[in-house]
Design a protein around this motif. Structure first.
Motif, PDB file in Angstrom:
ATOM      1  N   LEU A  41       0.703   7.730  -5.944  1.00  0.00           N
ATOM      2  CA  LEU A  41      -0.338   8.768  -5.949  1.00  0.00           C
ATOM      3  C   LEU A  41       0.237  10.115  -5.522  1.00  0.00           C
ATOM      4  CD1 LEU A  41      -3.286   6.739  -4.382  1.00  0.00           C
ATOM      5  CD2 LEU A  41      -2.987   7.338  -6.796  1.00  0.00           C
ATOM      6  N   PHE A  42       1.073  10.092  -4.502  1.00  0.00           N
ATOM      7  CA  PHE A  42       1.715  11.324  -4.027  1.00  0.00           C
ATOM      8  C   PHE A  42       2.537  11.954  -5.148  1.00  0.00           C
ATOM      9  CE2 PHE A  42       5.547  13.194  -1.899  1.00  0.00           C
ATOM     10  CZ  PHE A  42       4.918  14.231  -1.212  1.00  0.00           C
TER      11      PHE A  42
ATOM     12  N   GLN B  74       0.506   4.410  -2.566  1.00  0.00           N
ATOM     13  CA  GLN B  74       0.309   5.787  -2.101  1.00  0.00           C
ATOM     14  C   GLN B  74       1.464   6.685  -2.521  1.00  0.00           C
ATOM     15  OE1 GLN B  74      -2.691   5.523   1.536  1.00  0.00           O
ATOM     16  NE2 GLN B  74      -0.649   4.853   2.131  1.00  0.00           N
ATOM     17  N   LYS B  75       2.651   6.124  -2.586  1.00  0.00           N
ATOM     18  CA  LYS B  75       3.802   6.896  -3.064  1.00  0.00           C
ATOM     19  C   LYS B  75       3.587   7.301  -4.519  1.00  0.00           C
ATOM     20  CE  LYS B  75       8.165   8.355  -2.884  1.00  0.00           C
ATOM     21  NZ  LYS B  75       8.560   9.512  -2.067  1.00  0.00           N
TER      22      LYS B  75
ATOM     23  N   ALA C  36      -6.000   2.953  -0.265  1.00  0.00           N
ATOM     24  CA  ALA C  36      -5.348   4.248  -0.508  1.00  0.00           C
ATOM     25  C   ALA C  36      -6.037   5.351   0.280  1.00  0.00           C
ATOM     26  CB  ALA C  36      -5.370   4.577  -1.994  1.00  0.00           C
ATOM     27  N   ASN C  37      -5.224   6.230   0.815  1.00  0.00           N
ATOM     28  CA  ASN C  37      -5.742   7.376   1.551  1.00  0.00           C
ATOM     29  C   ASN C  37      -6.545   8.268   0.592  1.00  0.00           C
ATOM     30  OD1 ASN C  37      -5.670  10.224   2.616  1.00  0.00           O
ATOM     31  ND2 ASN C  37      -4.652   9.193   4.329  1.00  0.00           N
TER      32      ASN C  37
ATOM     33  N   TYR D 216      -9.196   2.313  -4.123  1.00  0.00           N
ATOM     34  CA  TYR D 216      -9.844   2.661  -2.844  1.00  0.00           C
ATOM     35  C   TYR D 216      -9.927   1.439  -1.934  1.00  0.00           C
ATOM     36  CZ  TYR D 216     -13.565   3.784   0.456  1.00  0.00           C
ATOM     37  OH  TYR D 216     -14.291   3.936   1.603  1.00  0.00           O
TER      38      TYR D 216
ATOM     39  N   LEU E  22       0.825  -1.206   0.000  1.00  0.00           N
ATOM     40  CA  LEU E  22       0.000   0.000   0.000  1.00  0.00           C
ATOM     41  C   LEU E  22       0.858   1.254   0.000  1.00  0.00           C
ATOM     42  CD1 LEU E  22      -2.744   1.386   0.142  1.00  0.00           C
ATOM     43  CD2 LEU E  22      -2.715   1.026   2.627  1.00  0.00           C
ATOM     44  N   TYR E  23       1.960   1.190   0.732  1.00  0.00           N
ATOM     45  CA  TYR E  23       2.833   2.370   0.769  1.00  0.00           C
ATOM     46  C   TYR E  23       3.258   2.768  -0.635  1.00  0.00           C
ATOM     47  CZ  TYR E  23       6.883   5.329   1.497  1.00  0.00           C
ATOM     48  OH  TYR E  23       7.772   6.370   1.436  1.00  0.00           O
TER      49      TYR E  23
ATOM     50  N   GLY F 211      -5.849   0.713   5.817  1.00  0.00           N
ATOM     51  CA  GLY F 211      -5.893   2.165   5.933  1.00  0.00           C
ATOM     52  C   GLY F 211      -7.055   2.665   6.772  1.00  0.00           C
TER      53      GLY F 211
ATOM     54  N   LEU G 112      -5.155  11.372  -1.053  1.00  0.00           N
ATOM     55  CA  LEU G 112      -4.321  11.151  -2.237  1.00  0.00           C
ATOM     56  C   LEU G 112      -5.175  10.737  -3.421  1.00  0.00           C
ATOM     57  CD1 LEU G 112      -1.560   9.130  -0.373  1.00  0.00           C
ATOM     58  CD2 LEU G 112      -1.151  11.285  -1.558  1.00  0.00           C
ATOM     59  N   LEU G 113      -6.134   9.866  -3.154  1.00  0.00           N
ATOM     60  CA  LEU G 113      -6.913   9.271  -4.236  1.00  0.00           C
ATOM     61  C   LEU G 113      -7.805  10.294  -4.929  1.00  0.00           C
ATOM     62  CD1 LEU G 113      -7.565   6.649  -5.722  1.00  0.00           C
ATOM     63  CD2 LEU G 113      -9.333   6.191  -3.986  1.00  0.00           C
TER      64      LEU G 113
END
Lengths: 108, 273
Positions: free
Chosen positions: A10-11, A7-8, A57-58, A53, A3-4, A93, A61-62
């Motif tokens: 997405l960031f 999210q990375k 994912a946060n 989702y 997941l990290y 999450g 970010l999403l």
């Protein structure tokens, strides 16, 4: 699950115009830089907001990634609900869905 | 000089970005209350405005996440989001690096901070500034409390951060204002967006207005997550302002606006001794 790394990605794409350009021109090459599972990579490659989702994912970010993909707000909300309907509850999450599938608390 | 103004305000992106989708009368009332706060802020004649925000992965990520961060630049940019999505044009916002440095040095006497000489403002700062300082003519000192990426600093550390902010503000010759931005209960950016626990919000605001430290710090993250959603973690910014102001609060506006995904809040706090 990584997941990290999702999210990375997405960031990075939310912040960096160069990454956005790479997304359009060489998505496989871009995704090679992240340690993603096949499911995660497939979700991103398909622009499957619902699955991303559900993967956890946060939302902060999403939602910007959804906007980058051209999704209006109502479509973004609908895509997350569709994801839960298709793939099951959010797996990780903090951004779990707590309302029933038919509830539309803001009318969308 | 000292702290000359303290307040709290909502910052949800829908406040500007989805204003056209909400009841115009309700929006007008809330936006008016936001602008009125800007008038009270201006009347306090601040030299700088500290915005205590809870950013959403605009500058800080889980690879190196500070619990507390303070901006130290002459100039900032925002919004980092698509201006059309947020409904706020991209602009430069003045800072004051020398003032930031003095504030940071004093705050570091009691709390550990990260500092940042680059900072792109997201909606957590830009939405409040859009109403409070719409000409972007007041130097801004951004301060951030991590409310997004757990593990989060405990509430009593947010209180200590606010106390340090107050001590630092009182140590400089400039007139300092502070506004904390955040949501109370909310479930933003989820299918539950628009869900608001109004009773929980009103109880929190009672505790905030009476500046009941013990009551504000008694929330556990587990209970907040259950009753107020992941957005409820942002009460840290409001707690920090209460600790800084040390006064009593006045609630000027509170109304749940589901399209904005939050109970829209405008409140000031008197400056206590």
């Amino acid at each position: 699950m990584s997941l990290y790394q999702v999210q990375k990605f997405l960031f990075d794409i939310n912040r960096e115009r160069g990454v956005q350009q790479e997304y359009r021109e060489d998505l496989p090459g871009l995704l090679d830089r992240y340690e993603l599972t096949a499911e995660e990579r497939g979700a991103i490659a398909a622009g499957d907001i619902g699955l991303i989702y559900v993967l956890g994912a946060n939302g902060q970010l999403l939602m910007h990634y959804a906007a980058f993909l051209g999704m209006p707000w109502a479509q973004y909300i609908a895509a997350m609900r569709a994801g839960v309907s298709k793939y099951g509850p959010v797996r990780a999450g903090l951004y779990h869905m707590t309302t029933a599938m038919h509830e539309k608390v803001a009318g969308v | 000089m000292s702290l000359v103004f303290a307040g709290i305000a909502s910052h949800a992106p829908g406040i500007t970005g989805r204003a056209h989708l909400a009841d115009p009368k309700v929006v007008h009332e809330f936006h008016g209350a936001f602008r009125a706060m800007g008038e009270r802020l201006a009347a306090a004649r601040p030299d700088a405005l500290i915005v205590v925000a809870a950013e959403h992965f605009a500058n800080f990520f889980m690879n190196n996440m500070p619990s507390f961060a303070v901006g130290m630049a002459e100039r900032y940019q925002g919004p980092i989001e698509d201006p059309e999505w947020l409904g706020i044009a991209r602009t430069a916002v003045p800072g004051n690096a020398a003032l930031s440095l003095r504030l940071i040095r004093e705050m570091m006497q009691s709390v550990d901070l990260a500092y940042a000489q680059e900072w792109q403002f997201d909606h957590g700062v830009m939405v409040p500034l859009h109403f409070l300082t719409p000409r972007y003519d007041l130097p801004i000192i951004p301060m951030n409390i991590n409310c997004q990426g757990p593990p989060l600093a405990p509430l009593h550390r947010a209180w200590a951060f606010g106390e340090a902010l107050r001590r630092a503000a009182d140590s400089v010759p400039e007139r300092i204002a502070v506004v904390g931005t955040g949501g109370i209960s909310h479930w933003p950016a989820t299918p539950d967006s628009g869900k608001i626990n109004e009773a929980w919000d009103r109880e929190f605001l009672e505790r905030w207005q009476s500046n009941d430290r013990q009551a504000m710090l008694s929330y556990t993250d587990e209970a907040t997550y259950r009753d107020a959603g992941q957005g409820g973690f942002e009460i840290r910014t409001f707690v920090a302002v209460a600790a800084a102001a040390q006064g009593r609060g006045t609630l000027h506006h509170f109304r749940p606006i589901p399209m904005f995904a939050v109970g829209c809040t405008i409140a000031d706090m008197s400056i206590g001794a």
